[in-house]
Write an enzyme that holds these catalytic residues in place. Structure first.
Site, PDB file in Angstrom:
ATOM      1  NE  ARG A 113      16.843 -12.246  39.362  1.00  0.00           N
ATOM      2  CZ  ARG A 113      18.077 -12.065  38.929  1.00  0.00           C
ATOM      3  NH1 ARG A 113      18.537 -13.055  38.244  1.00  0.00           N
ATOM      4  NH2 ARG A 113      18.871 -11.067  39.448  1.00  0.00           N
ATOM      5  CB  ALA A 170       2.517  13.509   2.494  1.00  0.00           C
ATOM      6  CB  SER A 195      -1.304   7.941  19.404  1.00  0.00           C
ATOM      7  OG  SER A 195      -0.887   6.401  19.866  1.00  0.00           O
ATOM      8  CG  PHE A 241      -1.802   1.147   1.451  1.00  0.00           C
ATOM      9  CD1 PHE A 241      -2.907   1.015   0.975  1.00  0.00           C
ATOM     10  CD2 PHE A 241      -1.413   1.875   2.487  1.00  0.00           C
ATOM     11  CE1 PHE A 241      -4.000   2.137   1.220  1.00  0.00           C
ATOM     12  CE2 PHE A 241      -2.532   2.887   2.724  1.00  0.00           C
ATOM     13  CZ  PHE A 241      -3.678   3.089   2.190  1.00  0.00           C
ATOM     14  N   GLY A 253      17.848  -6.098  34.723  1.00  0.00           N
ATOM     15  CA  GLY A 253      18.926  -5.859  33.677  1.00  0.00           C
ATOM     16  C   GLY A 253      18.887  -6.753  32.505  1.00  0.00           C
ATOM     17  CD  GLU A 263      -2.477  -0.462   8.540  1.00  0.00           C
ATOM     18  OE1 GLU A 263      -3.380  -0.314   9.004  1.00  0.00           O
ATOM     19  OE2 GLU A 263      -1.827  -1.233   7.830  1.00  0.00           O
TER      20      GLU A 263
END
Ligand code: CAA
Length: 381
Positions: free
Chosen positions: A268, A130, A367, A123, A341, A364
């Site tokens: 962990r 632009a 926000s 597309f 880490g 697309e």
């Protein structure tokens, strides 16, 4: 109101999930590192009918409803969102506009091989100057007998170097003091239509993103899609649908990051116990899970509205895309925080999810653009 997937939609989740876990996830890191196009994985997805999911069987597609489409994209994105964006773009913004706006000849010639997965689609709307301001495009198409001659540059073209069918928007004239914009179907390999560059991206690196150059590209008039001057209706109408796909993809990334964080927090040990036993970690996991579920519900709701042909589908799709993409970024950041880490290391998947999530609030429609679309939708109502 029924929140259960139908038996068929559940089957889609199971079968696509199984394929994605077995064939896509194990090599996702390798393909990301090498920026390698996932050809083999796409061939498998094509066999499952997933490159023409929302296309009716009579045109070679799988005939899925939009809910199944969203479910399938979430499952693919959980394994690798690079693969999901390739699938989303060829489905939502190449196959779908040809289905909605194409002539019967265009459907037989272009849609059938796309839907069968024999060809990939792309597309071409954005240009260097632009992006959000899509109407600011400069690519021109000049009439020449039975052809139009196109000149311009298109940027951020997902699948650019791999696709064989492109939807391209160009200015064909002026109408009532405004640009007249028209969509064209252009075949890959047409003289003058070339890949100008390859983007080396932060995330979703296995998906190819290109700048495309158009120099005196001759396109037959029969390849006009949706009629002269209807280019932005084709473009924005397709994006209304495409944004459901990107929302689903974002849910998939967030779900994957959440699952890794849950697993890591149980394994962990710190201060003599698994970190999942600390309330600070539990609250983070609770928020990650709640917000991801909310993102999924917004996405499935937009998809269900699309299936019901609801007139506010575009607004709902933008809400889903806005919320799910912002959530994916937050969840991935929190998943890294839980990993400490280690989360910053390429040995752990959350590092990749974090990079992959970053583009979801941009492509697309950013926000900021989603908020424009949503506010227009609610004010109009
Ligand atoms: N459906 C159909 N037609 C629509 C529409 C919709 N949802 N929204 C607008 N249109 C039509 C309008 O009716 C108008 O037509 P007329 O000129 O005939 O009246 C035309 O499109 C222009 O619309 P606007 O005047 O509303 O345009 P605008 O300049 O005010 O912009 C915008 C509106 C919402 C900001 C829009 O520019 C926009 O959505 N921008 C974001 C672009 C975008 O999402 N780009 C993504 C690139 S694709 C990509 O990322 C794919 C990939 O590879 C991953």
């Amino acid at each position: 109101m029924n929140f259960e997937l139908s038996e068929e939609q559940q089957m889609v989740r199971n079968s696509v999930g199984e394929f994605a876990r077995n064939e896509i996830a194990p090599v996702a890191r390798e393909y990301d590192e090498a920026e390698k196009f996932p050809q083999r994985q796409l061939e498998g997805l094509a066999e499952l009918g997933l490159l023409g999911m929302i296309i009716p069987e009579e045109y070679g597609g799988a005939g899925f409803d939009a809910v199944s489409y969203a479910v399938a994209l979430e499952e693919i994105a959980k394994a690798d969102s690079s693969v999901a964006v390739i699938v989303s773009v060829t489905n939502s913004v190449c196959c779908y506009p040809i289905l909605c706006f194409g002539t019967e000849e265009q459907k037989l010639k272009y849609l059938v091989p796309l839907a069968k997965g024999e060809k990939l689609g792309a597309f071409c709307l954005s240009e260097p100057q632009a992006g959000s301001d899509a109407v600011g495009l400069k690519t021109r198409a000049i009439e020449d007998g039975d052809f139009y001659i196109l000149n311009g540059t298109k940027s951020w073209v997902t699948n650019g170097s791999e696709a064989e069918v492109f939807i391209v928007m160009a200015i064909t004239g002026e109408r009532d003091g405004k640009k007249e914009i028209t969509s064209f179907i252009i075949e890959g390999g047409t003289a003058g239509f070339t890949v100008a560059s390859h983007e080396h991206k932060m995330g979703q690196r296995a998906s190819q993103t290109n700048e495309m150059s158009l120099v005196d590209v001759r396109v037959p008039k029969e390849n006009i899609l949706g009629g002269i001057g209807n280019g932005m209706k084709v473009a924005f109408g397709s994006l209304d649908n495409g944004r459901i796909g990107i929302a689903a993809l974002s849910v998939g990334i967030a779900q994957a990051a959440l699952e890794e964080a849950v697993k890591y927090s149980k394994d962990r040990i710190a201060f003599g116990k698994p970190i999942s036993e600390f309330q600070a970690v539990q609250h983070k996991l609770a928020d990650m899970a709640t917000n991801t579920e909310a993102a999924r519900l917004l996405t499935l709701r937009a998809a269900a509205m699309k299936d019901a042909n609801h007139k506010q589908t575009g607004t709902a799709a933008s809400m889903a895309k806005l919320y799910a993409s912002e959530n994916a970024n937050r969840v991935c950041a929190d998943a890294i925080q839980i990993h400490g880490g280690n989360g910053y290391s390429r040995h752990y998947n959350v590092e990749k999810y974090y990079r992959d999530a970053r583009i979801t609030t941009i492509y697309e429609g950013t926000s900021e653009i989603q908020r424009i679309v949503i506010s227009r939708g609610i004010l109009k109502d």
